[in-house]
Motif scaffolding. Structure first.
Motif, PDB file in Angstrom:
ATOM      1  N   HIS A   1     -39.252  22.332  47.375  1.00  0.00           N
ATOM      2  CA  HIS A   1     -37.950  21.582  47.465  1.00  0.00           C
ATOM      3  C   HIS A   1     -38.112  20.528  46.192  1.00  0.00           C
ATOM      4  CE1 HIS A   1     -41.056  19.544  49.991  1.00  0.00           C
ATOM      5  NE2 HIS A   1     -40.515  18.585  49.650  1.00  0.00           N
ATOM      6  N   TYR A   2     -39.339  20.460  45.484  1.00  0.00           N
ATOM      7  CA  TYR A   2     -39.475  19.563  44.227  1.00  0.00           C
ATOM      8  C   TYR A   2     -39.014  20.420  42.725  1.00  0.00           C
ATOM      9  CZ  TYR A   2     -42.481  17.312  47.511  1.00  0.00           C
ATOM     10  OH  TYR A   2     -43.246  16.432  48.469  1.00  0.00           O
ATOM     11  N   VAL A   3     -38.275  19.696  42.174  1.00  0.00           N
ATOM     12  CA  VAL A   3     -38.083  19.985  40.725  1.00  0.00           C
ATOM     13  C   VAL A   3     -38.885  19.210  39.909  1.00  0.00           C
ATOM     14  CG1 VAL A   3     -36.503  20.506  38.900  1.00  0.00           C
ATOM     15  CG2 VAL A   3     -35.609  20.670  41.273  1.00  0.00           C
ATOM     16  N   ALA A   4     -39.882  19.686  39.164  1.00  0.00           N
ATOM     17  CA  ALA A   4     -40.831  19.019  38.369  1.00  0.00           C
ATOM     18  C   ALA A   4     -40.569  19.190  37.048  1.00  0.00           C
ATOM     19  CB  ALA A   4     -42.368  19.153  38.731  1.00  0.00           C
ATOM     20  N   PHE A   5     -40.685  18.348  36.239  1.00  0.00           N
ATOM     21  CA  PHE A   5     -40.494  18.326  34.645  1.00  0.00           C
ATOM     22  C   PHE A   5     -40.821  17.280  33.957  1.00  0.00           C
ATOM     23  CE2 PHE A   5     -36.479  17.417  36.814  1.00  0.00           C
ATOM     24  CZ  PHE A   5     -36.068  16.449  36.283  1.00  0.00           C
ATOM     25  N   THR A   6     -41.138  17.287  32.689  1.00  0.00           N
ATOM     26  CA  THR A   6     -41.443  16.203  31.934  1.00  0.00           C
ATOM     27  C   THR A   6     -40.483  15.862  30.624  1.00  0.00           C
ATOM     28  OG1 THR A   6     -43.686  16.815  32.385  1.00  0.00           O
ATOM     29  CG2 THR A   6     -43.473  15.324  30.427  1.00  0.00           C
ATOM     30  N   LEU A   7     -40.192  14.610  30.434  1.00  0.00           N
ATOM     31  CA  LEU A   7     -39.559  14.227  29.476  1.00  0.00           C
ATOM     32  C   LEU A   7     -40.712  13.884  27.986  1.00  0.00           C
ATOM     33  CD1 LEU A   7     -36.539  13.161  28.132  1.00  0.00           C
ATOM     34  CD2 LEU A   7     -37.576  10.723  28.863  1.00  0.00           C
ATOM     35  N   ARG A   8     -40.203  14.688  27.141  1.00  0.00           N
ATOM     36  CA  ARG A   8     -41.245  14.517  25.771  1.00  0.00           C
ATOM     37  C   ARG A   8     -40.252  13.945  24.814  1.00  0.00           C
ATOM     38  NH1 ARG A   8     -44.902  19.231  22.667  1.00  0.00           N
ATOM     39  NH2 ARG A   8     -44.870  18.021  20.926  1.00  0.00           N
ATOM     40  N   ARG A   9     -40.812  13.003  23.948  1.00  0.00           N
ATOM     41  CA  ARG A   9     -40.157  12.433  22.892  1.00  0.00           C
ATOM     42  C   ARG A   9     -41.232  12.595  21.737  1.00  0.00           C
ATOM     43  NH1 ARG A   9     -38.803   6.099  22.534  1.00  0.00           N
ATOM     44  NH2 ARG A   9     -40.995   6.119  22.601  1.00  0.00           N
ATOM     45  N   ASP A  10     -40.918  13.260  20.796  1.00  0.00           N
ATOM     46  CA  ASP A  10     -41.732  12.946  19.320  1.00  0.00           C
ATOM     47  C   ASP A  10     -41.116  12.483  18.435  1.00  0.00           C
ATOM     48  OD1 ASP A  10     -43.209  15.083  20.728  1.00  0.00           O
ATOM     49  OD2 ASP A  10     -43.161  16.248  18.876  1.00  0.00           O
ATOM     50  N   GLN A  11     -41.840  11.179  17.748  1.00  0.00           N
ATOM     51  CA  GLN A  11     -41.186  10.411  16.883  1.00  0.00           C
ATOM     52  C   GLN A  11     -42.207  10.278  15.407  1.00  0.00           C
ATOM     53  OE1 GLN A  11     -41.199   6.493  19.102  1.00  0.00           O
ATOM     54  NE2 GLN A  11     -38.987   6.689  18.658  1.00  0.00           N
TER      55      GLN A  11
ATOM     56  N   VAL B   1     -45.458  11.863  16.314  1.00  0.00           N
ATOM     57  CA  VAL B   1     -46.363  11.685  17.519  1.00  0.00           C
ATOM     58  C   VAL B   1     -45.852  11.722  18.934  1.00  0.00           C
ATOM     59  CG1 VAL B   1     -47.768   9.752  18.741  1.00  0.00           C
ATOM     60  CG2 VAL B   1     -47.519   9.866  16.217  1.00  0.00           C
ATOM     61  N   PRO B   2     -46.162  12.530  19.707  1.00  0.00           N
ATOM     62  CA  PRO B   2     -45.894  12.737  20.898  1.00  0.00           C
ATOM     63  C   PRO B   2     -46.051  11.966  22.085  1.00  0.00           C
ATOM     64  CG  PRO B   2     -47.646  14.368  20.681  1.00  0.00           C
ATOM     65  CD  PRO B   2     -47.640  13.551  19.514  1.00  0.00           C
ATOM     66  N   SER B   3     -44.809  11.860  22.943  1.00  0.00           N
ATOM     67  CA  SER B   3     -45.182  10.737  23.958  1.00  0.00           C
ATOM     68  C   SER B   3     -44.370  11.556  25.231  1.00  0.00           C
ATOM     69  CB  SER B   3     -44.483   9.452  24.048  1.00  0.00           C
ATOM     70  OG  SER B   3     -44.911   8.713  22.847  1.00  0.00           O
TER      71      SER B   3
END
Length: 388
Positions: free
Chosen positions: A72-82, A134-136
């Motif tokens: 019942h979980y939706v798991a994901f990651t927000l990635r920002r490259d700058q 640079v990724p975060s």
């Protein structure tokens, strides 16, 4: 620090808006894919923001359930490259470009304004092409049963970025922060609803108004808990839904660090009391002179398990949240994918149990704070602060 780390930082939201009826999987998969992260390694773009896998931040396809769906979980990651260019670097290269331009145009004493802007942009693009982004990353877990989203950052700009990206991805929805008043509504239930509404000092339903006008919730909760820590057994019972059974005992207390704040004509004054405390004398003196506890280290203990966190009283953000350790088995004959999935479920179990204990503690406070006996309780607290 991600959601799978033993120590992390979290804030929580409720998903509001229109969700499709029935199975959410195809709808979520489609929308995550539309806003998946796009690499900018081979270009000169300064920023890219999108979704990637929780387990592997290099993966950005959401065409199979294993990519993001966990029961019942939706798991994901927000990635920002700058890509970021230091101003001093741009200035130095621009000076070189201007010198070369003036050398090629001896009749000019200085570079014309428009040409200077063109040179600056050319320098900037040239440097960007040579600079790796640079990724975060920040993890998010959406519990589709409760509608609660847990996010692993307490930075205001990053939270705003996450809220914007979530709303952009899942059209028709928005995230509503679970601040002290919102948490009180959920924890207190129908029984405390009339008293909570009467105590509400906000003049609108806007989140910022509910937060700023009801800071007394965080102040009084931490004051009450400090008093209970020093004068009572610190024993409580589970009273909110979650992994632990109702009525099971646990211990909760403040220790190690308190942040106290007062606002006056001279501006805001802050005092930090750090280190293990026996009597909190310094904190009691500050409280007696009108300061408020805005932040503290909170311990939650159940049997042999311990949760330690820094509670931010204004927003009920959980910083430096250290939960019981979840071990990931490694070895030649271990299926890494299955082991990561098992670790995820175990991690969510201990995290949710810690939050269940916190909500149970908060619920007990609300029963006292919104009840008829708060005046007597406050008198006891004030007497304790005065050393009586």
């Amino acid at each position: 620090m991600g959601i799978l780390s033993t120590t992390t930082a979290i804030c929580q939201f409720r998903v509001a808006g229109d969700l499709p009826a029935g199975d959410l999987y195809p709808w979520i998969a489609e929308h995550l894919a539309r806003q998946a992260f796009q690499s900018i390694d081979q270009g000169v773009a300064e920023q890219s923001v999108g979704w990637v896998h929780l387990d592997d931040h290099r993966q950005m396809s959401f065409d199979i359930p294993a990519a993001f769906w966990r029961d019942h979980y939706v798991a994901f990651t927000l990635r920002r490259d700058q890509r970021k260019l230091p101003a001093a670097l741009v200035k130095a290269y621009l000076q070189v470009a201007e010198h070369e331009y003036l050398s090629a145009h001896p009749g000019l004493n200085r570079v014309p304004k428009q040409k200077r802007e063109e040179l600056k942009e050319a320098v900037r693009l040239n440097l960007l092409a040579k600079t790796l982004p640079v990724p975060s990353t920040w993890d998010a877990v959406w519990d589709t049963r409760t509608g609660i989203v847990t996010f692993t950052s307490l930075s205001a700009p990053i939270i705003e970025l996450f809220e914007t990206q979530f709303k952009k991805t899942f059209e028709g929805t928005r995230l509503v922060a679970i601040h002290p008043y919102a948490r009180a509504e959920a924890v207190g239930g129908e029984g405390l609803k009339p008293a909570l509404e009467q105590a509400n000092l906000a003049t609108s339903d806007a989140a910022i108004d509910l937060i700023r006008s009801n800071q007394w919730l965080g102040w009084d909760f931490l004051l009450w808990l400090l008093h209970r820590t020093m004068t009572d057994s610190s024993e409580y019972c589970v009273g909110q839904p979650g992994p632990a059974l109702a009525g099971e005992p646990f211990v909760a207390y403040l220790n190690d660090r308190l942040v106290l704040v007062s606002a006056g004509e001279a501006g805001t004054q802050k005092i930090t009391v750090a280190g293990p405390q026996d009597h909190f004398r310094e904190a009691r003196t500050a409280l007696a002179h009108g300061k408020r506890i805005t932040e503290s280290t909170l311990y939650l203990e159940k049997e042999e398990h311990v949760w330690k966190l820094t509670l931010k009283g204004e927003l009920f953000h959980f910083a430096s949240l250290k939960s019981p350790k979840v071990a990931i088995e490694k070895g030649e004959h271990v299926d890494e994918g299955s082991e990561r999935e098992a670790a995820f479920y175990e991690r969510m179990y201990v995290l949710e149990q810690g939050l269940q204990l916190f909500d149970s503690l908060y619920g007990e406070f609300l029963t006292v704070r919104l009840g008829a006996g708060w005046g007597e309780e406050l008198a006891r607290i004030e007497g304790w602060l005065a050393g009586e």
